[in-house]
Design an enzyme around this catalytic site. Structure first.
Site, short mmCIF file in Angstrom:
data_model
loop_
_atom_site.label_atom_id
_atom_site.label_comp_id
_atom_site.label_asym_id
_atom_site.label_seq_id
_atom_site.Cartn_x
_atom_site.Cartn_y
_atom_site.Cartn_z
N ASP A 1 54.94 40.92 40.14
CA ASP A 1 53.64 40.43 39.71
C ASP A 1 52.72 41.65 39.58
OD1 ASP A 1 51.22 39.30 39.25
OD2 ASP A 1 51.18 38.03 41.03
N LYS B 1 44.60 40.55 33.85
CA LYS B 1 43.47 41.44 34.06
C LYS B 1 43.28 42.47 32.92
CE LYS B 1 42.87 40.20 38.80
NZ LYS B 1 43.94 39.66 39.61
N TYR C 1 49.09 37.93 46.57
CA TYR C 1 48.43 36.82 45.89
C TYR C 1 49.01 36.69 44.49
CZ TYR C 1 44.69 33.99 43.76
OH TYR C 1 43.98 33.01 43.10
C1 LIG Z 1 44.44 38.25 39.91
C2 LIG Z 1 45.85 38.04 40.22
C3 LIG Z 1 46.54 36.87 39.88
C4 LIG Z 1 45.84 35.68 39.30
O1 LIG Z 1 45.26 35.94 38.08
P1 LIG Z 1 44.07 34.97 37.55
O2 LIG Z 1 43.77 35.50 36.19
O3 LIG Z 1 42.95 35.13 38.53
O4 LIG Z 1 44.61 33.59 37.53
C5 LIG Z 1 47.89 36.81 40.10
N1 LIG Z 1 48.55 37.84 40.66
C6 LIG Z 1 47.93 38.98 41.02
C7 LIG Z 1 48.73 40.09 41.61
C8 LIG Z 1 46.57 39.11 40.83
O5 LIG Z 1 45.94 40.22 41.23
#
Ligand SMILES: *Cc1c(COP(=O)(O)O)cnc(C)c1O
Length: 423
Positions: free
Chosen positions: A235, A263, A142
């Site tokens: 990511d 995060k 994601y």
């Molecule tokens: C949470 C997450 C996102 C998106 O971040 P948001 O702050 O919710 O937009 C993107 N990549 C990864 C791996 C994530 O865990």
């Protein structure tokens, strides 16, 4: 009727589905959500004053636990000097410098307001830098809700993807290729003929539960990207400052070209960032011709929360202690499940873990999708009923904060055992 239920019904009148992010609606666990009144340390309290041990931690952001007094003190001092300026401030530079010192792959960095913004901007930058359009991502990873990521694998021999959400155009989907995680042969066959701008991957995937990439897969992926001049993006919005201070890239000892963070980075405030090689980052406006901007980006309060968080997780042995806590829970659950002959395994790293109701090692989304979700739902409901909050979907990872105590973990293990006995 509980206060949470009343709020949920009211919320549905004003907000689609009553929530501002879909997973919060508890749809996949067959319940209605509790509404949070307050949270402190490892605990969340709902509007009906029920207390939960929290293994979600705002999806990993709250690594120190909720409302840590040292963070609160720091941000209340900062906020008195102004909330947002729309002009540069010192805290932006301090946080950028900290991140660059932690992550060897990051030479320059730009702050944004969410993980979604970070990944969206990173692929635009990779496209601008390479003058190529197509990107590769992996099924089950994601990367936020940017249009280019809401794409699933095309059917049959089609290399291009299909929209995974209404509202994403077919023409955009054609530029995203989604491949199975941990399968290097598929990447090899696609990358050589398709002028790929970038490959984006969660080096430890936290959005199909907790799935490690295979070290040889990741190493070969790095080599392939170098060979075909494709930008490799890790990511680490979830794993950065979470599985280890310097993220999964530190565990695998692999240097991506670009990194996305979020995060933990904002200490609970809406912060994301993308950074990497200077030669790529210098393509960004105002120096370069790839446009990216943000009204509230780098605001002093969010930067202060991030700075203080990093200072606190940099304490000696912080991550060793956090990892040991995680493994205490993980090993404890594994041992109990074994005694009950239950098809189960748990795995974890740093302050992040996954639990699987199967004996078979899960290597990708295709494996994960085969699991029977009804067992997880039963587990989730039982745990929640006993005051333990796991992520409300079997596709999500779990998180431990430094505020969790052995007592919390032992209680969790006790309830897990009770659940097994009642099944
Ligand atoms: C949470 C997450 C996102 C998106 O971040 P948001 O702050 O919710 O937009 C993107 N990549 C990864 C791996 C994530 O865990």
């Amino acid at each position: 009727m509980t206060i949470s239920k009343k709020l949920y019904i009211k919320g549905k009148k004003y907000i689609p589905g009553g929530v501002n992010s879909p997973v919060r609606a508890f749809k996949s666990v067959g319940l209605t959500p509790f509404f949070v009144k307050n949270a402190k340390g490892q605990y969340i309290f709902d509007e009906d004053n029920k207390k939960y041990i929290d293994y979600v931690g705002s999806w990993g952001a709250q690594i120190l636990g909720h409302a840590d007094n040292r963070i609160l003190k720091n941000i209340s001092k900062t906020i008195k000097k102004g909330i947002t300026f729309g002009a540069p401030c010192k805290n932006e530079i301090l946080l950028a410098k900290e991140i660059i010192e932690i992550f060897p792959a990051i030479e320059k960095i730009r702050m944004v307001n969410s993980g979604t913004e970070a990944t969206m901007s990173a692929i635009r930058l990779a496209r601008g830098y390479t003058n190529r359009d197509k990107i590769i991502k992996f099924n089950g990873c994601y990367h936020g809700h940017g249009d280019s990521f809401l794409i699933k694998a095309g059917s049959g021999s089609a290399t291009f993807g299909k929209p995974d959400s209404k509202g994403v155009t077919k023409s955009l989907a054609k530029d995203t290729i989604s491949l199975p995680y941990n399968n290097i042969d598929k990447v090899k066959s696609i990358i050589k003929n398709n002028n790929i701008a970038c490959v984006i991957i969660e080096p430890i995937a936290g959005n199909m539960n907790f799935v490690r990439s295979n070290p040889s897969f990741l190493k070969e992926l790095r080599a392939l990207c170098s060979r075909y001049k494709t930008v490799l993006i890790f990511d680490e919005v979830m794993t950065g400052l979470r599985v280890a201070k310097a993220g999964a890239q530190n565990i695998y000892n692999i240097k991506p070209d670009l990194v996305t963070l979020g995060k933990v980075l904002g200490g609970g405030f809406p912060v994301g960032a993308f950074g990497g090689k200077k030669i790529i980052m210098d393509k960004l406006a105002p120096d370069g011709d790839v446009y990216q901007a943000g009204t509230l980006s780098g605001n002093p309060v969010a930067m202060a929360a991030g700075l203080k968080t990093i200072e606190l997780i940099s304490a000696p042995r912080y991550f060793t202690k956090l990892h040991n806590k995680t493994m205490y829970l993980v090993n404890g659950m594994n041992n109990i499940a074994k005694k009950f002959n239950k098809d189960f395994y748990a795995d974890g790293e740093g302050g992040m873990f996954g639990i699987f109701f199967t004996d078979n090692q899960i290597n990708n989304f295709e494996d994960m999708r085969k699991l029977d979700s009804s067992i997880f739902v039963n587990f989730f409901q039982f745990m929640l009923h006993h005051g333990i909050f796991f992520a409300p979907s079997m596709f999500e990872a779990g998180f431990i904060s430094s505020a969790h105590t052995k007592k919390d973990l032992d209680f969790t293990l006790k309830v897990f055992k009770k659940w097994l006995e009642s099944n």
